[in-house]
Design an enzyme around this catalytic site. Structure first.
Site, mmCIF file in Angstrom:
data_model
loop_
_atom_site.group_PDB
_atom_site.id
_atom_site.type_symbol
_atom_site.label_atom_id
_atom_site.label_comp_id
_atom_site.label_asym_id
_atom_site.label_seq_id
_atom_site.Cartn_x
_atom_site.Cartn_y
_atom_site.Cartn_z
ATOM 1 N N LYS A 117 49.518 104.510 45.814
ATOM 2 C CA LYS A 117 49.955 102.803 46.124
ATOM 3 C C LYS A 117 49.646 102.244 47.895
ATOM 4 C CE LYS A 117 54.508 102.677 43.240
ATOM 5 N NZ LYS A 117 55.345 102.715 43.020
ATOM 6 N N LYS A 204 47.116 106.143 35.191
ATOM 7 C CA LYS A 204 48.776 106.097 34.822
ATOM 8 C C LYS A 204 49.116 104.737 34.144
ATOM 9 C CE LYS A 204 52.738 106.249 36.839
ATOM 10 N NZ LYS A 204 53.183 105.957 37.751
ATOM 11 N N LYS A 207 53.520 99.642 35.185
ATOM 12 C CA LYS A 207 53.886 98.159 35.040
ATOM 13 C C LYS A 207 52.627 97.059 36.419
ATOM 14 C CE LYS A 207 59.232 99.573 35.666
ATOM 15 N NZ LYS A 207 59.471 100.685 36.912
#
Ligand code: TYM
Length: 340
Positions: A117, A204, A207
């Site tokens: 991230k 993956k 969102k």
């Protein structure tokens, strides 16, 4: 302390950080529904986790209500399970601080989700993003949870939670004699625990991907579901003869896995049915099974989203129940540590 309820406790959470998708549904929420009859189930909307990356305040507020609506639309019954908002129970942040002092920097340095991230911009990532897994450990341990249903991407966080619980129990064993925190077990079911992007079978479904074509969202119409599946990346071959052949074909594996999770059929059975067929034919049937399952959830989700007063009432009741369950634990933690 009222921790001796005869039913074991399940805890899990979902971030209100964007539109929920079938990865969240298959990897987590669908399994929450299956557990609520047998366990004391606590399902949280983890808004403190969401703000580890910047969120538009007005959107965050809406997204919190949307996750609650999604839980209920998916079949979580607020009379059976406790549905509540993390930031409404201050003990989550309080215990997280105490656990910041239990967890070791070396443990957090190994967390791959932070590396992914934060990317190259590590120096500019928030401290919250780095300490995020300790807050997650706090969520779980604050309820003396036994079982945590999650998708595969949360496995490492669960391992850290277990390490933190163990170290806390060891560090303070002299004070009570007995281990204070139960060591929670992850529950990661094979079907649907790792749903991949519709555009890249190595990534993956998420969102935060800028393209909504990579995911099927809870809010998608039947037409959108059809279009996204028909446009999903596949490969130039026919569907494989054996499950093992999927290992080198990530996009095919993903679509077949999604089919298998929604149809509740083994991969073997799905592969046997479609072997040697064209993707176009398979995708049509995949779209049908997704629409059949997600259509009713979407309609209920839209209906509940409009009924704000009902959702707020559910969350108010949830807050009371969550406070009842967590207050004795945080009080005892403070006593054990010697605070206050
Ligand atoms: P979050 O909000 O990213 O995702 C919510 C749940 O959905 C699962 N999931 C997936 N499953 C399969 N395939 C995918 N592509 C996919 N994407 C997401 C996640 O594994 C998760 O179960 N850290 C957590 C939230 C959290 C939590 C907790 C969970 C905070 N405190 C305590 C359990 C217990 C997270 O970011 O989930």
């Amino acid at each position: 302390m009222n921790l001796k309820a005869d039913r074991k406790r399940v805890f899990s959470g979902v971030q209100p950080s964007g539109s929920l998708h079938i990865g969240n549904y298959l990897g987590a929420i669908k399994n929450f529904v299956g557990l609520q009859d047998d366990y004391d189930s606590v399902y949280c909307i983890v808004d403190l986790h969401a703000i580890t990356v910047w969120q538009d305040p007005a959107e965050l507020k809406e997204n919190i209500l949307e996750v609650a609506a999604a839980y209920i639309a998916s079949g979580i019954d607020p009379r059976k399970a406790t549905i509540f908002v993390q930031s409404q129970i201050p003990a989550h942040a309080e215990l997280a601080w105490i656990l910041n002092c239990t967890a070791r920097i070396g443990w957090l340095n190994r967390i791959t989700q932070f590396k992914e991230k934060a990317g190259k911009n590590r120096e500019k990532a928030s401290v919250g993003l780095y300490a995020y897994p300790n807050l997650m450990a706090s969520d779980i341990l604050l309820y003396h949870s036994h079982l945590v249903p999650v998708g595969d991407d949360q496995k490492q966080h669960l391992e850290l939670t277990r390490d933190i619980a163990q170290k806390f129990n060891n560090d303070f064993s002299a004070s009570g004699g007995k281990d204070f925190f139960p060591i929670p077990e992850p529950m990661i079911l094979s079907a649907g625990s790792r749903v991949m992007s519709l555009r890249d079978g190595q990534k993956k479904m998420s969102k935060s991907d800028p393209s909504s074509m990579t995911r099927i969202e809870l809010i998608d119409t039947d037409d959108q579901i059809n279009r996204k599946i028909m446009k999903a990346t596949s490969d130039a071959m026919l569907l494989p003869e054996k499950v093992d052949d999927l290992e080198v074909r990530p996009e095919a594996k993903n679509l077949i896995t999604i089919y298998s999770a929604f149809a509740d059929e083994t991969l073997e059975k799905v592969v046997a049915r479609f072997k040697g067929k064209q993707f176009s034919r398979f995708k049509k049937e995949l779209a049908e099974v997704v629409v059949e399952n997600m259509g009713p959830i979407r309609d209920e989700f839209i209906r509940l989203k409009a009924d704000k007063s009902f959702i707020v009432k559910v969350l108010d009741e949830g807050r009371e129940r969550a406070a009842e369950k967590s207050t004795p634990v945080i009080s005892e933690v403070k006593l054990i540590v010697g605070l206050g």
